[in-house]
Design a protein around this motif. Structure first.
Motif, PDB file in Angstrom:
ATOM      1  N   ILE A  97      18.523  29.639 -19.105  1.00 35.90           N
ATOM      2  CA  ILE A  97      18.986  28.315 -19.525  1.00 35.90           C
ATOM      3  C   ILE A  97      19.408  27.507 -18.300  1.00 35.90           C
ATOM      4  CG2 ILE A  97      20.681  27.015 -20.890  1.00 35.90           C
ATOM      5  CD1 ILE A  97      18.881  28.660 -22.673  1.00 35.90           C
ATOM      6  N   ASP A  99      21.534  24.494 -16.987  1.00 41.35           N
ATOM      7  CA  ASP A  99      22.724  23.789 -17.429  1.00 41.35           C
ATOM      8  C   ASP A  99      23.071  22.745 -16.373  1.00 41.35           C
ATOM      9  OD1 ASP A  99      24.961  23.067 -18.832  1.00 41.35           O
ATOM     10  OD2 ASP A  99      25.995  24.981 -18.626  1.00 41.35           O
ATOM     11  N   ALA A 112      21.656  21.230 -21.589  1.00 42.30           N
ATOM     12  CA  ALA A 112      21.185  22.609 -21.443  1.00 42.30           C
ATOM     13  C   ALA A 112      19.819  22.712 -22.106  1.00 42.30           C
ATOM     14  CB  ALA A 112      22.172  23.583 -22.081  1.00 42.30           C
TER      15      ALA A 112
END
Length: 128
Positions: A97, A99, A112
């Motif tokens: 992910i 972010d 995100a």
């Protein structure tokens, strides 16, 4: 890993081999129904090399706009968008992910997503 390295684009890495160390502006954020977001990140940091078609830094341009697409959106939070300004880009990549956080005194944007794709760069001259 810095933000530029995470994009995985040789052209961007040649412009900012040490990453982005100056403040940035999230100039555009667009969502679409296909689970994608487009963002334009304005960078007022001098690049490590000149690009002929852009001209000279400080004469023809002093801002580079990095256009990116994020896919598989996990989170989007926006507070007081109308107050957005240049700020430090906070970035992390954990467990697949990306972010990103942009934050000022009275505003913030937090994103995100699972995939990050470089599209292009544009330039312009911002007046002092």
């Amino acid at each position: 890993m810095n933000f530029i390295d995470s994009v995985g684009n040789k052209f961007l890495s040649s412009l900012f081999p040490e990453g982005i160390n100056e403040h940035v502006l999230l100039g555009q954020l667009c969502l679409d129904f296909t689970d994608r977001l487009r963002m334009h990140i304005h960078v007022a940091q001098r690049p490590a090399r000149e690009v002929d078609k852009w001209g000279l830094w400080g004469k023809n341009y002093n801002v580079i706009v990095i256009e990116l697409i994020g896919q598989s959106i996990e989170k989007i939070e926006v507070h007081n968008w109308q107050n957005i300004d240049f700020c430090q880009l906070c970035f992390s990549y954990k467990e697949g992910i990306y972010d990103l956080e942009f934050k000022g005194d009275s505003w913030w944007v937090s994103l995100a997503f699972k995939a990050l794709i470089f599209q292009r760069c544009n330039v312009y001259e911002m007046s002092s």
